[in-house]
Design a protein around this motif. Structure first.
Motif, mmCIF file in Angstrom:
data_model
loop_
_atom_site.group_PDB
_atom_site.id
_atom_site.type_symbol
_atom_site.label_atom_id
_atom_site.label_comp_id
_atom_site.label_asym_id
_atom_site.label_seq_id
_atom_site.Cartn_x
_atom_site.Cartn_y
_atom_site.Cartn_z
ATOM 1 N N UNK A 191 0.806 -1.229 0.000
ATOM 2 C CA UNK A 191 0.000 0.000 0.000
ATOM 3 C C UNK A 191 0.836 1.274 0.000
ATOM 4 N N UNK A 192 2.113 1.148 -0.252
ATOM 5 C CA UNK A 192 2.987 2.316 -0.201
ATOM 6 C C UNK A 192 2.600 3.353 -1.260
ATOM 7 N N UNK A 193 2.176 2.898 -2.421
ATOM 8 C CA UNK A 193 1.840 3.805 -3.515
ATOM 9 C C UNK A 193 0.422 3.560 -4.006
ATOM 10 N N UNK A 194 -0.205 4.617 -4.475
ATOM 11 C CA UNK A 194 -1.550 4.513 -5.042
ATOM 12 C C UNK A 194 -1.522 5.122 -6.445
ATOM 13 N N UNK A 195 -2.578 4.891 -7.194
ATOM 14 C CA UNK A 195 -2.646 5.470 -8.531
ATOM 15 C C UNK A 195 -2.602 6.988 -8.436
ATOM 16 N N UNK A 196 -1.809 7.600 -9.303
ATOM 17 C CA UNK A 196 -1.653 9.047 -9.261
ATOM 18 C C UNK A 196 -2.927 9.787 -9.620
ATOM 19 N N UNK A 197 -3.098 10.977 -9.051
ATOM 20 C CA UNK A 197 -4.231 11.830 -9.407
ATOM 21 C C UNK A 197 -3.701 13.001 -10.227
ATOM 22 N N UNK A 240 -2.860 23.422 -17.981
ATOM 23 C CA UNK A 240 -1.968 22.335 -18.384
ATOM 24 C C UNK A 240 -2.110 21.250 -17.331
ATOM 25 N N UNK A 241 -2.382 20.020 -17.748
ATOM 26 C CA UNK A 241 -2.667 18.974 -16.773
ATOM 27 C C UNK A 241 -2.019 17.658 -17.153
ATOM 28 N N UNK A 242 -1.842 16.812 -16.150
ATOM 29 C CA UNK A 242 -1.286 15.486 -16.397
ATOM 30 C C UNK A 242 -1.400 14.636 -15.148
ATOM 31 N N UNK A 243 -1.232 13.330 -15.318
ATOM 32 C CA UNK A 243 -1.378 12.413 -14.192
ATOM 33 C C UNK A 243 -0.181 11.476 -14.110
ATOM 34 N N UNK A 244 0.611 11.578 -13.038
ATOM 35 C CA UNK A 244 1.721 10.632 -12.850
ATOM 36 C C UNK A 244 1.173 9.228 -12.613
ATOM 37 N N UNK A 245 1.969 8.232 -12.900
ATOM 38 C CA UNK A 245 1.497 6.849 -12.788
ATOM 39 C C UNK A 245 1.163 6.460 -11.345
ATOM 40 N N UNK A 293 3.302 9.215 -1.873
ATOM 41 C CA UNK A 293 3.321 10.066 -0.691
ATOM 42 C C UNK A 293 4.317 11.199 -0.794
ATOM 43 N N UNK A 294 5.593 10.867 -0.691
ATOM 44 C CA UNK A 294 6.636 11.882 -0.740
ATOM 45 C C UNK A 294 7.134 12.142 -2.159
ATOM 46 N N UNK A 295 6.770 11.307 -3.098
ATOM 47 C CA UNK A 295 7.266 11.439 -4.470
ATOM 48 C C UNK A 295 6.310 10.734 -5.435
ATOM 49 N N UNK A 296 6.474 11.048 -6.723
ATOM 50 C CA UNK A 296 5.718 10.385 -7.784
ATOM 51 C C UNK A 296 6.611 9.370 -8.494
ATOM 52 N N UNK A 297 5.967 8.373 -9.107
ATOM 53 C CA UNK A 297 6.668 7.436 -9.980
ATOM 54 C C UNK A 297 6.044 7.505 -11.367
ATOM 55 N N UNK A 298 6.887 7.611 -12.378
ATOM 56 C CA UNK A 298 6.425 7.638 -13.763
ATOM 57 C C UNK A 298 7.183 6.567 -14.548
ATOM 58 N N UNK A 308 9.203 16.789 -14.997
ATOM 59 C CA UNK A 308 9.422 18.069 -14.328
ATOM 60 C C UNK A 308 8.108 18.779 -14.051
ATOM 61 N N UNK A 309 7.162 18.670 -14.978
ATOM 62 C CA UNK A 309 5.850 19.265 -14.763
ATOM 63 C C UNK A 309 5.147 18.613 -13.576
ATOM 64 N N UNK A 310 5.178 17.285 -13.487
ATOM 65 C CA UNK A 310 4.564 16.608 -12.345
ATOM 66 C C UNK A 310 5.175 17.107 -11.042
ATOM 67 N N UNK A 311 6.485 17.293 -11.055
ATOM 68 C CA UNK A 311 7.182 17.717 -9.840
ATOM 69 C C UNK A 311 6.777 19.115 -9.405
ATOM 70 N N UNK A 312 6.767 20.044 -10.358
ATOM 71 C CA UNK A 312 6.472 21.428 -9.984
ATOM 72 C C UNK A 312 4.982 21.616 -9.696
ATOM 73 N N UNK A 313 4.113 20.954 -10.458
ATOM 74 C CA UNK A 313 2.672 21.110 -10.235
ATOM 75 C C UNK A 313 2.217 20.364 -8.994
ATOM 76 N N UNK A 314 2.845 19.217 -8.708
ATOM 77 C CA UNK A 314 2.470 18.426 -7.537
ATOM 78 C C UNK A 314 3.297 18.719 -6.313
ATOM 79 N N UNK A 315 4.314 19.583 -6.490
ATOM 80 C CA UNK A 315 5.169 20.036 -5.388
ATOM 81 C C UNK A 315 5.906 18.891 -4.685
ATOM 82 N N UNK A 316 6.390 17.926 -5.471
ATOM 83 C CA UNK A 316 7.267 16.889 -4.927
ATOM 84 C C UNK A 316 8.031 16.232 -6.067
ATOM 85 N N UNK A 317 9.176 15.681 -5.743
ATOM 86 C CA UNK A 317 10.036 15.089 -6.753
ATOM 87 C C UNK A 317 9.350 13.928 -7.468
#
Length: 276
Positions: free
Chosen positions: A113-119, A130-135, A139-144, A165-174
């Protein structure tokens, strides 16, 4: 899609088994294509489904994946242009989705349960979004996830980098890009690349330039090409086809160049050849 959904699920399951057993990617594609063309009605249904799901661009909906391929692409959608689409494109699209979903499900099964589907993450500018959804959201980071073969272009790496980079800046995490490396069609390894929010600032800058040019009626004012024109579905009607598209000069380009060198070095260690 009713019964067709079950058929697709069965094909996905078979592809997953083939990949796990180490079959060459070409054999996987033959298996998938063979199943799809057996039933002409199913064939047509899938074709129509993919065609009808083509993205509709509007001020409130500009997918970052399209924008970072080439800023001409969302402009054409906005102008009501239709991309060319054929069965070969759809077969590759389905195959890519199958492998992509397999990788995500495998990872989720291993990490619990560490990761869930990205929103969806968004950036708003002057009524445009401009929109997108990381995979995955961990919690602390996204995975793509990205799948690459034994060779990859530098422009492909740049596209992946600025999208993450867009996911990082828009979601405010690496964001971590996880490259799934296939050599001779067989899965070899995973190469992780961490992308910080500072990279995404350049994407937002380019998006603002694009919005301002579109508002003036000039969809071709910004031609930030990051992927090959040869595989673009708008290549036959593109106003840039007789010219040489160029990458927009972005602020902080030195940071992008440093990241690209790092990415090239890391994927090269996995046996991936980077070409211009």
């Amino acid at each position: 899609m009713g019964q067709a959904s079950g058929e697709l699920e069965r094909i996905v399951h078979e592809v997953a088994n083939l990949v796990k057993q180490g079959y060459a990617l070409t054999n996987v594609l033959k298996q998938v294509a063979g199943e799809l063309i057996k039933d002409s009605s199913f064939n047509k249904m899938v074709f129509n489904e993919v065609r009808d799901s083509m993205v509709k661009i509007s001020p409130g909906n500009v997918p970052v994946g399209l924008f970072t391929q080439c800023s001409m692409i969302p402009g054409y959608y906005l102008a009501g242009k239709s991309p060319s689409v054929n069965w070969g494109d759809i077969s590759m699209h389905l195959l890519g989705k199958m492998l992509h979903n397999l990788a995500i499900n495998e990872l989720k099964a291993r990490i619990g349960n560490r990761c869930v589907e990205g929103v969806e993450v968004m950036y708003n500018y002057d009524s445009w979004t401009l929109r997108g959804k990381p995979d995955l959201d961990c919690g602390d980071y996204y995975l793509e996830f990205k799948t690459i073969m034994g060779r990859v272009t530098k422009s492909r790496l740049l596209h992946d980098l600025i999208q993450a980079g867009f996911y990082s800046v828009a979601g405010k995490k690496n964001t971590y890009i996880l490259y799934l490396v296939l050599i001779d069609g067989i899965f070899r390894t995973i190469v992780p690349i961490e992308v910080i929010p500072e990279v995404g600032g350049m994407v937002l800058y380019a998006f603002r330039l694009w919005v301002n040019s579109v508002k003036k009626g000039n969809i071709g004012a910004l031609t930030a090409k990051t992927t090959s024109c040869r595989v673009c579905r708008f290549r036959d009607i593109c106003i840039m086809r007789s010219r040489n598209p160029h990458e927009i000069v972005l602020p902080g380009r030195e940071l992008l160049d440093d990241y690209l060198e790092y990415m090239k070095e890391e994927v090269a260690k996995a046996g991936v050849r980077v070409i211009d």
